[in-house]
Scaffold this motif. Structure first.
Motif, short mmCIF file in Angstrom:
data_model
loop_
_atom_site.label_atom_id
_atom_site.label_comp_id
_atom_site.label_asym_id
_atom_site.label_seq_id
_atom_site.Cartn_x
_atom_site.Cartn_y
_atom_site.Cartn_z
N ARG A 194 0.63 -1.11 0.01
CA ARG A 194 0.14 -0.11 -0.14
C ARG A 194 0.95 1.33 0.19
NH1 ARG A 194 -2.82 3.37 3.50
NH2 ARG A 194 -4.79 4.25 2.89
N ASP A 195 1.95 1.19 0.86
CA ASP A 195 2.69 2.31 0.68
C ASP A 195 3.37 2.69 -0.82
OD1 ASP A 195 2.22 2.75 3.37
OD2 ASP A 195 4.13 1.74 4.07
N SER A 196 3.81 1.44 -1.27
CA SER A 196 4.44 1.46 -2.59
C SER A 196 3.39 1.86 -3.64
CB SER A 196 4.90 0.07 -3.14
OG SER A 196 5.44 0.23 -4.34
N LEU A 197 2.17 1.64 -3.28
CA LEU A 197 1.34 2.12 -4.31
C LEU A 197 0.73 3.62 -4.25
CD1 LEU A 197 -1.33 -0.84 -4.32
CD2 LEU A 197 -0.13 -0.02 -6.22
N ILE A 198 0.96 4.17 -2.95
CA ILE A 198 0.71 5.53 -2.72
C ILE A 198 1.70 6.56 -3.23
CG2 ILE A 198 0.65 7.08 -0.72
CD1 ILE A 198 -0.92 5.37 0.90
N SER A 199 3.01 5.76 -3.42
CA SER A 199 4.12 6.78 -3.95
C SER A 199 3.99 6.64 -5.48
CB SER A 199 5.44 5.92 -3.37
OG SER A 199 5.76 4.83 -3.94
N LEU A 200 3.44 5.54 -5.99
CA LEU A 200 3.20 5.52 -7.26
C LEU A 200 2.03 6.23 -7.97
CD1 LEU A 200 3.78 1.68 -8.03
CD2 LEU A 200 5.17 3.43 -8.94
N GLN A 201 1.15 6.20 -6.93
CA GLN A 201 -0.12 7.06 -7.25
C GLN A 201 0.30 8.70 -7.26
OE1 GLN A 201 -3.38 6.77 -4.54
NE2 GLN A 201 -4.74 8.23 -5.72
N ARG A 202 1.26 9.14 -6.40
CA ARG A 202 1.81 10.53 -6.54
C ARG A 202 2.75 10.85 -7.61
NH1 ARG A 202 3.48 10.46 -0.08
NH2 ARG A 202 1.17 10.81 0.86
N LEU A 203 3.55 9.52 -8.08
CA LEU A 203 4.19 9.66 -9.10
C LEU A 203 3.39 9.93 -10.44
CD1 LEU A 203 7.60 7.68 -9.73
CD2 LEU A 203 5.85 7.88 -11.65
N ALA A 204 2.45 9.17 -10.59
CA ALA A 204 1.80 9.20 -11.78
C ALA A 204 1.09 10.44 -12.05
CB ALA A 204 0.53 8.01 -11.74
N GLY A 205 0.45 11.14 -10.79
CA GLY A 205 -0.01 12.36 -11.01
C GLY A 205 0.94 13.29 -11.32
N PHE A 206 2.24 13.28 -10.73
CA PHE A 206 3.29 14.29 -11.18
C PHE A 206 3.66 13.81 -12.79
CE2 PHE A 206 7.73 15.40 -11.68
CZ PHE A 206 7.56 16.75 -11.22
N PHE A 207 3.71 12.59 -13.17
CA PHE A 207 4.07 12.37 -14.84
C PHE A 207 3.16 13.07 -15.46
CE2 PHE A 207 5.07 8.64 -17.27
CZ PHE A 207 5.95 9.65 -18.60
N ALA A 208 1.65 12.87 -15.14
CA ALA A 208 0.61 13.27 -15.74
C ALA A 208 0.70 14.97 -15.89
CB ALA A 208 -0.76 12.93 -15.33
N HIS A 209 1.18 15.52 -15.06
CA HIS A 209 1.09 16.96 -15.06
C HIS A 209 2.50 17.41 -15.90
CE1 HIS A 209 1.31 21.09 -13.83
NE2 HIS A 209 2.88 20.84 -13.61
N ALA A 210 3.61 16.65 -16.15
CA ALA A 210 4.61 16.83 -16.67
C ALA A 210 4.44 16.25 -18.11
CB ALA A 210 5.70 15.95 -16.29
N SER A 211 3.36 15.63 -18.37
CA SER A 211 3.06 15.30 -19.79
C SER A 211 2.40 16.44 -20.58
CB SER A 211 1.94 14.13 -20.00
OG SER A 211 0.74 14.54 -19.29
N THR A 212 1.77 17.50 -19.84
CA THR A 212 0.98 18.64 -20.29
C THR A 212 2.19 19.55 -20.60
OG1 THR A 212 0.78 19.40 -18.13
CG2 THR A 212 -1.17 17.93 -19.04
N ARG A 213 3.14 19.47 -20.03
CA ARG A 213 4.28 20.57 -20.13
C ARG A 213 5.23 20.18 -21.41
NH1 ARG A 213 6.33 22.48 -14.47
NH2 ARG A 213 7.32 23.84 -15.98
N THR A 214 5.16 18.99 -21.73
CA THR A 214 6.16 18.33 -22.85
C THR A 214 5.28 18.01 -23.90
OG1 THR A 214 6.19 16.22 -21.72
CG2 THR A 214 7.85 17.70 -20.94
N LYS A 215 6.09 17.40 -24.76
CA LYS A 215 5.26 17.04 -26.09
C LYS A 215 5.34 15.56 -26.41
CE LYS A 215 7.03 21.14 -28.98
NZ LYS A 215 8.18 21.41 -30.15
N MET A 216 4.41 15.14 -25.12
CA MET A 216 4.05 13.58 -25.37
C MET A 216 2.71 13.24 -26.27
SD MET A 216 4.57 12.60 -21.57
CE MET A 216 6.19 12.86 -20.51
N SER A 217 2.77 12.34 -26.77
CA SER A 217 1.52 11.94 -27.69
C SER A 217 0.28 11.83 -26.97
CB SER A 217 2.09 10.52 -28.32
OG SER A 217 2.20 9.51 -27.66
N LYS A 218 -0.78 11.67 -27.64
CA LYS A 218 -2.11 11.69 -26.89
C LYS A 218 -2.10 10.16 -26.36
CE LYS A 218 -4.82 14.81 -29.44
NZ LYS A 218 -5.96 15.04 -30.49
N ASP A 219 -1.55 8.97 -27.00
CA ASP A 219 -1.42 7.96 -26.61
C ASP A 219 -0.70 7.76 -25.36
OD1 ASP A 219 -2.00 4.74 -26.97
OD2 ASP A 219 0.30 4.69 -27.03
#
Length: 324
Positions: A194-219
């Motif tokens: 559960r601790d690992s998943l919480i850290s991954l959940q925060r990472l995924a949110g940060f990664f999603a925010h980074a994807s809006t600032r970089t030229k990542m594909s829609k896929d």
């Protein structure tokens, strides 16, 4: 140790010399890096690699941040998950342009299976962001497998607790001791995942925010959203398992109390049953000169019969009332 990978026909291929292939490398994996290896990566990439002490910090600002145009993301991942005491340690993902650098000090299984699969099958991992997505998906799949195995073990523990028992008291006590140990081990692994998943959940949110600032594909952006939903669902399932483990712990302690009460009940009934015969034996064991039945020929059989009868009557009464 540094493992470097380049793209070859939509597949990842490991290369031995980092500097000789510096222009084509898309993923560099650092396992227990030395100071010299960290300096090599820093000079090649142009960003500072976090130390192990920095990776182990728990503040969000120390785990998820942007520096020199590179995105640093740290998550806690398990290794040695075949046992109930997994090794938990942080792993840092550095996304710098089209390159991915991973820094770790243990060996999660996904870091072994994902490169093997990416070398054999065209997974679309042609840049740092797509490699990171594929690696995170492999990690989440591994965590799901661990939770599934833990769920099956918890179901087995539940059956052991609530099954009908016909064994001896000492054997039941030993069973409960083993059950408590098993419940404790499952709680450890559930809380770790559960601790690992919480850290991954925060990472995924940060990664999603980074994807809006970089030229990542829609896929890629769609895969990040799917990854976030998967992590959230697994976190909910880990919470459910933790709650079930707490219930099983309470049930086990309740069963132990019932067993203890049954033992005390047996001693209490035995004391009550043998109290009247003891009273009769005490009366006829007095050393007074004048006792009515002292010279009676049938005095001894009469006293024995009185003791037996005074023991049988309470026992019959308890059985009739359902107390035994």
């Amino acid at each position: 140790m540094i493992k470097a990978f380049v793209v070859d026909n939509d597949r990842l291929r490991a290369v031995d010399d980092l500097l000789a292939n510096s222009e084509t490398i898309v993923w560099a994996d650092l396992l227990n890096p030395t100071k010299e290896e960290e300096a090599t990566i820093e000079s090649w990439l142009g960003v500072a690699i976090p130390t192990r002490e920095e990776m182990e910090e728990i503040e969000i600002s120390s785990r998820l941040y942007v520096e020199d145009g590179a995105y640093f993301m740290t998550a806690t991942l398990p290794a040695q998950t075949e046992v109930d005491d997994p090794l938990m340690s942080p792993v840092t993902f550095v996304l710098a342009g089209t390159r991915l650098i991973t820094v770790r000090y243990h060996e999660p299984k996904a870091f072994k299976t994902f490169p093997q699969r990416a070398e054999k099958v065209a997974t679309g991992c042609t840049s740092g962001d797509t490699i990171l997505i594929g690696l995170l998906e492999a990690i989440v799949d591994r965590l799901a497998d661990i939770l599934e195995r833990a769920g099956r073990d918890i179901e087995a523990i539940s059956r052991d607790i609530f099954e009908a028992r016909s064994t001896k008291v000492s054997k039941r006590n030993r069973d409960f001791q083993e059950l408590l140990k098993a419940i404790g081990r499952k709680e450890d692994i559930a809380s770790s995942i559960r601790d690992s998943l919480i850290s991954l959940q925060r990472l995924a949110g940060f990664f999603a925010h980074a994807s809006t600032r970089t030229k990542m594909s829609k896929d890629t952006k769609a895969r990040i959203k799917t990854l976030s939903r998967d992590v959230l669902s697994l976190a909910d399932h880990a919470t459910f398992l933790s709650q079930k483990i707490s219930f099983l712990l309470d049930a086990t302690l309740g069963m132990i109390s019932i067993e203890q009460n049954a033992i005390i009940k047996i001693f209490s009934v035995a004391a009550v049953i043998f109290l009247p015969p003891t009273l009769v034996a005490s009366i006829y064991g007095m050393n007074f000169d004048v006792i009515p039945e002292l010279k009676w020929e049938w005095g001894y059989p009469f006293a024995i019969a009185m003791m037996v009868l005074s023991a049988i009557l309470p026992f019959w009464y308890f059985r009739r009332r359902g107390w035994l």
